[in-house]
Design a protein around this motif. Structure first.
Motif, short mmCIF file in Angstrom:
data_model
loop_
_atom_site.label_atom_id
_atom_site.label_comp_id
_atom_site.label_asym_id
_atom_site.label_seq_id
_atom_site.Cartn_x
_atom_site.Cartn_y
_atom_site.Cartn_z
N VAL A 51 64.44 98.90 -19.14
CA VAL A 51 64.22 97.58 -19.76
C VAL A 51 64.87 96.48 -18.96
O VAL A 51 64.23 95.62 -18.78
N ALA A 52 66.22 96.53 -18.53
CA ALA A 52 66.75 95.45 -17.80
C ALA A 52 66.11 95.41 -16.47
O ALA A 52 65.83 94.14 -15.84
N ALA A 53 65.68 96.36 -15.85
CA ALA A 53 64.80 96.20 -14.56
C ALA A 53 63.52 95.57 -14.73
O ALA A 53 63.01 94.58 -13.92
N GLY A 54 62.80 95.95 -15.87
CA GLY A 54 61.43 94.98 -16.10
C GLY A 54 61.69 93.70 -16.46
O GLY A 54 61.03 92.76 -15.93
N VAL A 55 62.86 93.47 -17.23
CA VAL A 55 63.34 91.88 -17.32
C VAL A 55 63.35 91.20 -16.07
O VAL A 55 62.94 90.15 -15.79
N ALA A 79 54.70 96.68 -17.44
CA ALA A 79 54.76 98.06 -17.63
C ALA A 79 56.00 98.65 -17.43
O ALA A 79 56.36 99.85 -18.18
N LEU A 80 57.02 98.25 -16.65
CA LEU A 80 58.50 98.74 -16.54
C LEU A 80 59.11 98.58 -17.81
O LEU A 80 59.79 99.69 -18.31
N SER A 81 59.04 97.43 -18.44
CA SER A 81 59.56 97.01 -19.57
C SER A 81 59.06 97.93 -20.71
O SER A 81 59.92 98.78 -21.60
N ALA A 82 57.77 98.14 -20.85
CA ALA A 82 57.13 98.96 -21.77
C ALA A 82 57.68 100.57 -21.60
O ALA A 82 57.85 101.24 -22.53
N TYR A 83 57.96 101.08 -20.30
CA TYR A 83 58.45 102.36 -19.84
C TYR A 83 59.69 102.22 -20.78
O TYR A 83 59.99 103.50 -21.19
N GLY A 84 60.47 101.36 -20.61
CA GLY A 84 61.76 101.43 -21.35
C GLY A 84 61.88 101.34 -23.10
O GLY A 84 62.36 102.10 -23.69
N TRP A 85 61.17 100.39 -23.49
CA TRP A 85 61.26 100.07 -24.84
C TRP A 85 60.51 101.25 -25.56
O TRP A 85 60.82 101.50 -26.54
N MET A 86 59.46 101.71 -25.01
CA MET A 86 58.83 102.78 -25.83
C MET A 86 59.81 104.06 -25.96
O MET A 86 59.89 104.50 -27.23
N ALA A 87 60.39 104.42 -24.79
CA ALA A 87 61.20 105.58 -25.17
C ALA A 87 62.30 105.23 -26.17
O ALA A 87 62.99 105.99 -26.85
N PHE A 99 54.05 108.33 -19.70
CA PHE A 99 55.05 107.44 -18.66
C PHE A 99 54.46 107.60 -17.24
O PHE A 99 54.44 106.51 -16.36
N ALA A 100 53.75 108.49 -16.86
CA ALA A 100 53.14 108.68 -15.69
C ALA A 100 51.91 107.59 -15.36
O ALA A 100 51.92 106.90 -14.27
N LEU A 101 51.23 107.42 -16.62
CA LEU A 101 50.46 106.57 -16.31
C LEU A 101 50.95 104.77 -16.35
O LEU A 101 50.47 104.13 -15.64
N LEU A 102 51.94 104.71 -16.96
CA LEU A 102 52.77 103.54 -16.64
C LEU A 102 53.24 103.26 -15.27
O LEU A 102 53.30 102.23 -14.62
N VAL A 103 53.60 104.36 -14.70
CA VAL A 103 54.19 104.51 -13.31
C VAL A 103 52.88 104.09 -12.56
O VAL A 103 53.28 103.31 -11.28
N VAL A 105 50.30 102.04 -13.38
CA VAL A 105 50.41 100.67 -13.32
C VAL A 105 51.27 99.88 -12.37
O VAL A 105 50.90 98.95 -11.50
N MET A 106 52.64 100.31 -12.37
CA MET A 106 53.56 99.87 -11.40
C MET A 106 53.56 99.84 -10.00
O MET A 106 53.35 99.00 -9.31
#
Length: 209
Positions: A51-55, A79-87, A99-103, A105-106
């Motif tokens: 989440v921090a990296a996404g922000v 996409a990176l923020s969603a990766y952290g927030w969803m988990a 999570f692979a699909l979010l990667v 997008v990233m």
């Protein structure tokens, strides 16, 4: 857009450091998870790092950008923020494919961004090749994770496929290197910031000669 990234080079560098930490944590999880990953403190720490990296990525795309926002970098950060927030907060089932699909997008957004930067810097041979190769590699990783999400790549025949953590470790390690190199190159060029004003917008490199 180039001006925005140049001003925010230190945010990109911070993103790179956080990505490197995420990569190390994934490597740790890979070697310490025997069968089923539990909701332990290491995973919570990992998700907060993400989440921090996404922000930071979102901030790098928008901060001090009166004009020239980097929408591709913004998409990467979302996409990176969603990766952290969803988990962290989603209580339903989540597969590694999500999570692979979010990667995907990233990696795809970052790849297109670096290819666009390479075109804008046409004439600076070293930078053109550097960003061009990084963009091509990132798009290649996006295709690999797309194959992973669709099960075209066979993983270990175990319930939670621990090898997927190694894939994520490799991606975030690659992302860390790219972010840090991008930040350092932009910082080295920041003293020439007035020259950026004469560069054409992304996607229109023919007038840069």
């Amino acid at each position: 857009m180039i001006q925005t990234l140049t001003k925010n080079w230190w945010l990109l560098g911070l993103c790179g450091v956080l990505d490197a930490m995420i990569s190390v944590v994934y490597l740790f999880i890979y070697y310490t998870t025997p069968e089923i990953p539990g909701g332990n403190g290491v995973e919570v720490f990992l998700n907060r790092l993400t989440v921090a990296a996404g922000v930071c990525t979102i901030a790098a795309s928008l901060w001090r950008s009166a004009k020239g926002k980097s929408w591709l970098l913004l998409l990467n950060g979302l996409a990176l923020s969603a990766y952290g927030w969803m988990a962290l907060f989603w209580r339903g089932p989540l597969s590694y494919g999500f999570f692979a699909l979010l990667v995907v997008v990233m990696a795809m957004s970052f790849g297109i961004l670096t290819l666009a930067i390479a075109r804008t810097l046409r004439g600076r041979v070293a930078d053109e090749w550097l960003f061009g190769l990084a963009g091509a590699a990132s798009i290649g990783l996006a295709l690999a994770f797309l194959a992973l999400a669709n099960h075209w790549i066979q993983l270990e025949r175990r319930l939670f496929h621990p090898s997927v953590f190694l894939w994520f470790c490799f991606y975030f390690g690659f992302s860390a290197i790219c972010m840090l190199v991008l930040a350092l190159r932009l910082h080295s060029l920041s003293s020439q910031s007035t020259r950026w004003e004469t560069l054409p917008p992304l996607g229109n490199p023919k007038h840069a000669h």
